[in-house]
Design a protein around this motif. Sequence first.
Motif, PDB file in Angstrom:
ATOM      1  N   TYR A 159       0.842  -1.209   0.000  1.00  0.00           N
ATOM      2  CA  TYR A 159       0.000   0.000   0.000  1.00  0.00           C
ATOM      3  C   TYR A 159       0.874   1.254   0.000  1.00  0.00           C
ATOM      4  O   TYR A 159       0.809   2.069   0.929  1.00  0.00           O
ATOM      5  CB  TYR A 159      -0.926  -0.007   1.223  1.00  0.00           C
ATOM      6  CG  TYR A 159      -1.625  -1.331   1.434  1.00  0.00           C
ATOM      7  CD1 TYR A 159      -2.724  -1.686   0.661  1.00  0.00           C
ATOM      8  CD2 TYR A 159      -1.168  -2.248   2.394  1.00  0.00           C
ATOM      9  CE1 TYR A 159      -3.352  -2.909   0.836  1.00  0.00           C
ATOM     10  CE2 TYR A 159      -1.799  -3.468   2.571  1.00  0.00           C
ATOM     11  CZ  TYR A 159      -2.884  -3.797   1.791  1.00  0.00           C
ATOM     12  OH  TYR A 159      -3.512  -5.006   1.957  1.00  0.00           O
ATOM     13  N   PRO A 160       1.711   1.426  -1.013  1.00  0.00           N
ATOM     14  CA  PRO A 160       2.677   2.541  -1.016  1.00  0.00           C
ATOM     15  C   PRO A 160       2.039   3.926  -1.018  1.00  0.00           C
ATOM     16  O   PRO A 160       2.679   4.893  -0.600  1.00  0.00           O
ATOM     17  CB  PRO A 160       3.474   2.307  -2.311  1.00  0.00           C
ATOM     18  CG  PRO A 160       2.551   1.505  -3.182  1.00  0.00           C
ATOM     19  CD  PRO A 160       1.787   0.634  -2.241  1.00  0.00           C
ATOM     20  N   ASP A 161       0.798   4.030  -1.476  1.00  0.00           N
ATOM     21  CA  ASP A 161       0.134   5.333  -1.542  1.00  0.00           C
ATOM     22  C   ASP A 161      -0.670   5.661  -0.286  1.00  0.00           C
ATOM     23  O   ASP A 161      -1.247   6.742  -0.193  1.00  0.00           O
ATOM     24  CB  ASP A 161      -0.798   5.385  -2.766  1.00  0.00           C
ATOM     25  CG  ASP A 161      -0.034   5.227  -4.071  1.00  0.00           C
ATOM     26  OD1 ASP A 161       1.121   5.703  -4.129  1.00  0.00           O
ATOM     27  OD2 ASP A 161      -0.584   4.625  -5.012  1.00  0.00           O
ATOM     28  N   SER A 162      -0.722   4.732   0.657  1.00  0.00           N
ATOM     29  CA  SER A 162      -1.502   4.985   1.874  1.00  0.00           C
ATOM     30  C   SER A 162      -0.782   5.969   2.789  1.00  0.00           C
ATOM     31  O   SER A 162       0.444   6.089   2.754  1.00  0.00           O
ATOM     32  CB  SER A 162      -1.759   3.683   2.634  1.00  0.00           C
ATOM     33  OG  SER A 162      -0.563   3.214   3.223  1.00  0.00           O
ATOM     34  N   THR A 163      -1.556   6.653   3.600  1.00  0.00           N
ATOM     35  CA  THR A 163      -0.991   7.601   4.564  1.00  0.00           C
ATOM     36  C   THR A 163      -0.032   6.909   5.521  1.00  0.00           C
ATOM     37  O   THR A 163       1.015   7.449   5.881  1.00  0.00           O
ATOM     38  CB  THR A 163      -2.117   8.267   5.367  1.00  0.00           C
ATOM     39  OG1 THR A 163      -3.011   8.910   4.465  1.00  0.00           O
ATOM     40  CG2 THR A 163      -1.560   9.297   6.350  1.00  0.00           C
ATOM     41  N   TYR A 164      -0.387   5.692   5.918  1.00  0.00           N
ATOM     42  CA  TYR A 164       0.421   4.964   6.887  1.00  0.00           C
ATOM     43  C   TYR A 164       1.764   4.558   6.290  1.00  0.00           C
ATOM     44  O   TYR A 164       2.785   4.583   6.983  1.00  0.00           O
ATOM     45  CB  TYR A 164      -0.340   3.735   7.381  1.00  0.00           C
ATOM     46  CG  TYR A 164      -1.738   4.079   7.844  1.00  0.00           C
ATOM     47  CD1 TYR A 164      -1.945   4.814   9.003  1.00  0.00           C
ATOM     48  CD2 TYR A 164      -2.853   3.705   7.083  1.00  0.00           C
ATOM     49  CE1 TYR A 164      -3.226   5.153   9.419  1.00  0.00           C
ATOM     50  CE2 TYR A 164      -4.130   4.040   7.499  1.00  0.00           C
ATOM     51  CZ  TYR A 164      -4.311   4.767   8.662  1.00  0.00           C
ATOM     52  OH  TYR A 164      -5.577   5.108   9.057  1.00  0.00           O
ATOM     53  N   ALA A 165       1.783   4.198   5.010  1.00  0.00           N
ATOM     54  CA  ALA A 165       3.037   3.811   4.354  1.00  0.00           C
ATOM     55  C   ALA A 165       3.978   5.001   4.251  1.00  0.00           C
ATOM     56  O   ALA A 165       5.185   4.875   4.424  1.00  0.00           O
ATOM     57  CB  ALA A 165       2.752   3.240   2.977  1.00  0.00           C
ATOM     58  N   GLN A 166       3.423   6.163   3.975  1.00  0.00           N
ATOM     59  CA  GLN A 166       4.247   7.364   3.819  1.00  0.00           C
ATOM     60  C   GLN A 166       4.907   7.783   5.129  1.00  0.00           C
ATOM     61  O   GLN A 166       5.929   8.462   5.127  1.00  0.00           O
ATOM     62  CB  GLN A 166       3.390   8.497   3.255  1.00  0.00           C
ATOM     63  CG  GLN A 166       2.915   8.229   1.823  1.00  0.00           C
ATOM     64  CD  GLN A 166       1.811   9.169   1.383  1.00  0.00           C
ATOM     65  OE1 GLN A 166       1.554  10.185   2.021  1.00  0.00           O
ATOM     66  NE2 GLN A 166       1.144   8.824   0.283  1.00  0.00           N
ATOM     67  N   LYS A 167       4.324   7.362   6.240  1.00  0.00           N
ATOM     68  CA  LYS A 167       4.871   7.716   7.550  1.00  0.00           C
ATOM     69  C   LYS A 167       5.746   6.608   8.132  1.00  0.00           C
ATOM     70  O   LYS A 167       6.265   6.743   9.235  1.00  0.00           O
ATOM     71  CB  LYS A 167       3.732   8.023   8.523  1.00  0.00           C
ATOM     72  CG  LYS A 167       2.909   9.249   8.153  1.00  0.00           C
ATOM     73  CD  LYS A 167       1.785   9.468   9.149  1.00  0.00           C
ATOM     74  CE  LYS A 167       0.959  10.708   8.816  1.00  0.00           C
ATOM     75  NZ  LYS A 167      -0.163  10.915   9.764  1.00  0.00           N
ATOM     76  N   ALA A 168       5.909   5.515   7.386  1.00  0.00           N
ATOM     77  CA  ALA A 168       6.593   4.342   7.931  1.00  0.00           C
ATOM     78  C   ALA A 168       8.114   4.414   7.834  1.00  0.00           C
ATOM     79  O   ALA A 168       8.813   3.682   8.547  1.00  0.00           O
ATOM     80  CB  ALA A 168       6.105   3.082   7.219  1.00  0.00           C
ATOM     81  N   ASP A 169       8.643   5.283   6.982  1.00  0.00           N
ATOM     82  CA  ASP A 169      10.089   5.282   6.713  1.00  0.00           C
ATOM     83  C   ASP A 169      10.938   5.464   7.966  1.00  0.00           C
ATOM     84  O   ASP A 169      11.920   4.740   8.173  1.00  0.00           O
ATOM     85  CB  ASP A 169      10.438   6.372   5.698  1.00  0.00           C
ATOM     86  CG  ASP A 169       9.936   6.029   4.302  1.00  0.00           C
ATOM     87  OD1 ASP A 169       9.748   4.834   4.021  1.00  0.00           O
ATOM     88  OD2 ASP A 169       9.718   6.956   3.505  1.00  0.00           O
ATOM     89  N   ASN A 170      10.595   6.424   8.793  1.00  0.00           N
ATOM     90  CA  ASN A 170      11.389   6.673  10.011  1.00  0.00           C
ATOM     91  C   ASN A 170      11.373   5.477  10.949  1.00  0.00           C
ATOM     92  O   ASN A 170      12.404   5.122  11.542  1.00  0.00           O
ATOM     93  CB  ASN A 170      10.878   7.922  10.732  1.00  0.00           C
ATOM     94  CG  ASN A 170      11.281   9.204  10.025  1.00  0.00           C
ATOM     95  OD1 ASN A 170      12.238   9.215   9.258  1.00  0.00           O
ATOM     96  ND2 ASN A 170      10.545  10.271  10.263  1.00  0.00           N
ATOM     97  N   GLN A 171      10.209   4.859  11.076  1.00  0.00           N
ATOM     98  CA  GLN A 171      10.122   3.705  11.963  1.00  0.00           C
ATOM     99  C   GLN A 171      10.877   2.507  11.400  1.00  0.00           C
ATOM    100  O   GLN A 171      11.472   1.729  12.154  1.00  0.00           O
ATOM    101  CB  GLN A 171       8.650   3.353  12.217  1.00  0.00           C
ATOM    102  CG  GLN A 171       7.937   4.393  13.071  1.00  0.00           C
ATOM    103  CD  GLN A 171       6.531   3.967  13.446  1.00  0.00           C
ATOM    104  OE1 GLN A 171       5.886   3.206  12.733  1.00  0.00           O
ATOM    105  NE2 GLN A 171       6.042   4.478  14.568  1.00  0.00           N
ATOM    106  N   ILE A 172      10.860   2.353  10.084  1.00  0.00           N
ATOM    107  CA  ILE A 172      11.657   1.284   9.467  1.00  0.00           C
ATOM    108  C   ILE A 172      13.134   1.486   9.779  1.00  0.00           C
ATOM    109  O   ILE A 172      13.849   0.535  10.134  1.00  0.00           O
ATOM    110  CB  ILE A 172      11.417   1.246   7.945  1.00  0.00           C
ATOM    111  CG1 ILE A 172      10.020   0.693   7.641  1.00  0.00           C
ATOM    112  CG2 ILE A 172      12.483   0.405   7.251  1.00  0.00           C
ATOM    113  CD1 ILE A 172       9.637   0.734   6.183  1.00  0.00           C
TER     114      ILE A 172
END
Length: 286
Positions: A159-172
């Motif tokens: 789900y690369p276009d989801s809001t949650y995916a866009q915020k996941a980078d820092n946590q990854i």
Amino acid sequence: MPHVGKVKAGSSVWQALKGLALLAVVAVLAGCASSGDAARALNPDPPSKMFADADALMAKGKFEEAAKKFEDVDREHPYSPEARRAIVMAAYAYYKANKAPEAIASAERYTTMHPGTKEAPLAHHIIAQSYFDQMKQPNRDQDATRKALAQLKTLKTRYPDSTYAQKADNQIRLCEDTLAAQEMDVGRYYLNKGNHIAAINRFKTVITDYQTTAHVEEALYRLTAAYLALGIAPEAQNAAAVLGHNFPNSQWYKDSYALLQKQGLMPQVSQGSWMTDVLKAPAKAP
């Protein structure tokens, strides 16, 4: 005296009849109550009303109550349009109530039953956050970190276009850094104990799985040292060469270079080494 006795006997009969009547009334009322409960069980509120009631509990901060109410929607009206969303909302309510196991279980049920649907990114997000909140220091068990990372990567890939995916980078990045730090801790422990093979395996994991973290520089230096200790000069030279190419100003590279010089060696790429397949290496020695 006999007359008095008859009065007493009549009074006792009357009291008995009165008691029986009272029991009958109680029984009727109990029957009505049971019938009412049964009727409510057979004919619950409409799903829209139950969902709205659960939503109202959420607004009041009564998250655990809201979660149970959302579960009621799914249980009582499993084929209604509200039922599917109620599952993921129950997971979210449990998460807000700090009930991580319940939140994860409900969200996983949603992803199993309704993959790829509109609320699926939210369900994966809830699972990821529930595990992410349980992350520990690098010297502790990292099972929760690995599970959080897996869910975060699922969000990014599915789900690369989801809001949650866009915020996941820092946590990854945080998850990968924590896992790399743990591998380095264990690798250094084995190195200090003279178990060079076990140490090398840990440092290799950092380089292959977490190569975007800051731990890669030290991992390459530790590989240089471990390979030299085992007398495997080509791999030591290769580790130093890759380190110098990717991090030429690193103190770890200077230290690796010094280790090689002590044995009359220089950083040099060895064709076919596993390191050159993972990290970009120079065509010739620096």
